[in-house]
Scaffold this motif. Structure first.
Motif, PDB file in Angstrom:
ATOM      1  N   CYS A 133       8.102   1.908 -23.253  1.00 36.71           N
ATOM      2  CA  CYS A 133       7.503   1.665 -21.820  1.00 36.71           C
ATOM      3  C   CYS A 133       7.966   2.436 -21.130  1.00 36.71           C
ATOM      4  O   CYS A 133       8.831   2.408 -19.974  1.00 36.71           O
ATOM      5  CB  CYS A 133       7.703   0.215 -21.766  1.00 36.71           C
ATOM      6  N   ARG A 134       7.548   3.331 -20.317  1.00 36.88           N
ATOM      7  CA  ARG A 134       7.728   4.332 -19.175  1.00 36.88           C
ATOM      8  C   ARG A 134       7.113   3.930 -18.317  1.00 36.88           C
ATOM      9  O   ARG A 134       5.634   3.853 -17.975  1.00 36.88           O
ATOM     10  CB  ARG A 134       8.462   5.861 -19.222  1.00 36.88           C
ATOM     11  N   TYR A 135       7.397   4.212 -16.686  1.00 34.45           N
ATOM     12  CA  TYR A 135       6.196   3.436 -15.701  1.00 34.45           C
ATOM     13  C   TYR A 135       7.035   4.092 -14.551  1.00 34.45           C
ATOM     14  O   TYR A 135       8.402   3.704 -14.287  1.00 34.45           O
ATOM     15  CB  TYR A 135       6.199   1.957 -15.247  1.00 34.45           C
ATOM     16  N   LYS A 136       6.789   5.404 -13.728  1.00 38.63           N
ATOM     17  CA  LYS A 136       6.775   6.513 -12.731  1.00 38.63           C
ATOM     18  C   LYS A 136       6.149   5.552 -11.208  1.00 38.63           C
ATOM     19  O   LYS A 136       5.117   5.420 -11.517  1.00 38.63           O
ATOM     20  CB  LYS A 136       7.180   7.236 -13.083  1.00 38.63           C
ATOM     21  N   CYS A 137       6.423   5.114  -9.715  1.00 38.18           N
ATOM     22  CA  CYS A 137       5.923   4.919  -9.069  1.00 38.18           C
ATOM     23  C   CYS A 137       6.198   5.562  -7.706  1.00 38.18           C
ATOM     24  O   CYS A 137       7.534   5.956  -7.248  1.00 38.18           O
ATOM     25  CB  CYS A 137       6.487   3.439  -9.012  1.00 38.18           C
ATOM     26  N   PHE A 138       5.122   6.712  -7.455  1.00 36.06           N
ATOM     27  CA  PHE A 138       5.346   7.656  -6.351  1.00 36.06           C
ATOM     28  C   PHE A 138       4.943   7.417  -5.454  1.00 36.06           C
ATOM     29  O   PHE A 138       4.028   6.484  -4.775  1.00 36.06           O
ATOM     30  CB  PHE A 138       5.521   8.734  -6.219  1.00 36.06           C
ATOM     31  N   LEU A 139       6.021   6.201  -3.882  1.00 37.01           N
ATOM     32  CA  LEU A 139       5.921   6.225  -2.757  1.00 37.01           C
ATOM     33  C   LEU A 139       5.266   6.760  -2.005  1.00 37.01           C
ATOM     34  O   LEU A 139       5.580   8.048  -2.014  1.00 37.01           O
ATOM     35  CB  LEU A 139       6.471   5.381  -2.598  1.00 37.01           C
ATOM     36  N   SER A 140       5.101   6.382  -0.852  1.00 38.88           N
ATOM     37  CA  SER A 140       3.881   7.627   0.366  1.00 38.88           C
ATOM     38  C   SER A 140       5.000   7.790   1.006  1.00 38.88           C
ATOM     39  O   SER A 140       4.933   9.333   1.886  1.00 38.88           O
ATOM     40  CB  SER A 140       3.180   6.604   0.458  1.00 38.88           C
ATOM     41  N   ALA A 175       9.176  -4.736 -13.603  1.00 42.75           N
ATOM     42  CA  ALA A 175       8.248  -5.553 -13.311  1.00 42.75           C
ATOM     43  C   ALA A 175       6.710  -3.824 -13.127  1.00 42.75           C
ATOM     44  O   ALA A 175       6.725  -3.339 -12.220  1.00 42.75           O
ATOM     45  CB  ALA A 175       8.360  -6.149 -11.803  1.00 42.75           C
ATOM     46  N   ILE A 176       5.449  -4.665 -13.722  1.00 44.48           N
ATOM     47  CA  ILE A 176       4.651  -3.516 -13.281  1.00 44.48           C
ATOM     48  C   ILE A 176       3.495  -4.774 -12.311  1.00 44.48           C
ATOM     49  O   ILE A 176       3.311  -5.733 -12.672  1.00 44.48           O
ATOM     50  CB  ILE A 176       3.897  -3.647 -14.561  1.00 44.48           C
ATOM     51  N   PRO A 177       3.077  -4.054 -10.990  1.00 45.28           N
ATOM     52  CA  PRO A 177       1.646  -4.839 -10.031  1.00 45.28           C
ATOM     53  C   PRO A 177       0.170  -4.386 -10.968  1.00 45.28           C
ATOM     54  O   PRO A 177       0.326  -3.626 -11.435  1.00 45.28           O
ATOM     55  CB  PRO A 177       1.772  -4.097  -8.571  1.00 45.28           C
ATOM     56  N   GLY A 179       1.038  -1.324   0.193  1.00 40.12           N
ATOM     57  CA  GLY A 179      -0.185   0.186   0.455  1.00 40.12           C
ATOM     58  C   GLY A 179       0.949   1.642   0.182  1.00 40.12           C
ATOM     59  O   GLY A 179       0.354   2.290   0.347  1.00 40.12           O
ATOM     60  N   LEU A 180       2.407   1.505  -0.746  1.00 42.73           N
ATOM     61  CA  LEU A 180       2.883   2.634  -0.198  1.00 42.73           C
ATOM     62  C   LEU A 180       2.687   2.929  -1.640  1.00 42.73           C
ATOM     63  O   LEU A 180       3.299   4.351  -1.351  1.00 42.73           O
ATOM     64  CB  LEU A 180       4.382   1.621   0.031  1.00 42.73           C
ATOM     65  N   ILE A 181       2.225   2.556  -2.682  1.00 44.96           N
ATOM     66  CA  ILE A 181       2.451   3.343  -3.345  1.00 44.96           C
ATOM     67  C   ILE A 181       1.340   4.399  -3.513  1.00 44.96           C
ATOM     68  O   ILE A 181       0.144   3.737  -3.718  1.00 44.96           O
ATOM     69  CB  ILE A 181       1.290   2.689  -4.913  1.00 44.96           C
TER      70      ILE A 181
END
Length: 158
Positions: free
Chosen positions: A66-73, A131-133, A51-53
């Motif tokens: 393909c670009r994936y950017k993940c902002f964590l809490s 890796a993409i959830p 649940g940190l995303i």
């Protein structure tokens, strides 16, 4: 006069073909990119990583990126990017309710960048996969994604 009329017809048809081709000149993988991006957005699992995303950005371009950017809490930002020219295969780990789509490349072709990583600081590196959830995805949809990835790879090689 007949020769002039014939040449005029050829010129008109050539011009007409050029006009039609110019309107169909979108990216080589436009259809696949739209399909892949929509499927990944529909099935993205924001509850992954405990649940940190907080927020994410996922872009599949018609030029094959393909670009994936993940902002964590906790403030950390993870960024992954690769070109489908380097695409090799996909794997899926997990169940149909929740799992991880693993996009593999031929070598260390995935750009990995982390920002605001605390003590580690900002890190730039390369990886062999992204890796993409995902959640609530059917086996048939995974097969369709694999087909679209292969189609994008082949179209970009041409």
């Amino acid at each position: 006069m007949k020769k002039f009329t014939f040449l005029l017809k050829i010129a008109a048809y050539t011009l007409l073909c050029a006009v039609f081709l110019s309107f169909s000149a979108y990216g080589p993988t436009e259809e696949e990119a739209i399909y892949v991006q929509q499927k990944l957005y529909d099935h993205y699992n924001a509850e992954a990583k405990g649940g940190l995303i907080k927020k994410y950005e996922l872009h599949v371009t018609n030029t094959g990126f393909c670009r994936y950017k993940c902002f964590l809490s906790n403030g950390k930002i993870e960024y992954f990017s690769f070109n489908f020219l380097k695409y090799k295969d996909i794997d899926y780990s997990g169940t149909l309710q929740s799992g991880t789509l693993i996009l593999r490349t031929k070598g260390e072709d995935v750009i990995v960048q982390t920002y605001n990583g605390g003590r580690e600081g900002d890190i730039d590196s390369m990886a062999t996969f992204m890796a993409i959830p995902l959640k609530n995805i059917e086996a048939e949809e995974l097969n369709q994604l694999m087909e679209k990835f292969q189609q994008m790879n082949l179209k970009l090689r041409r």
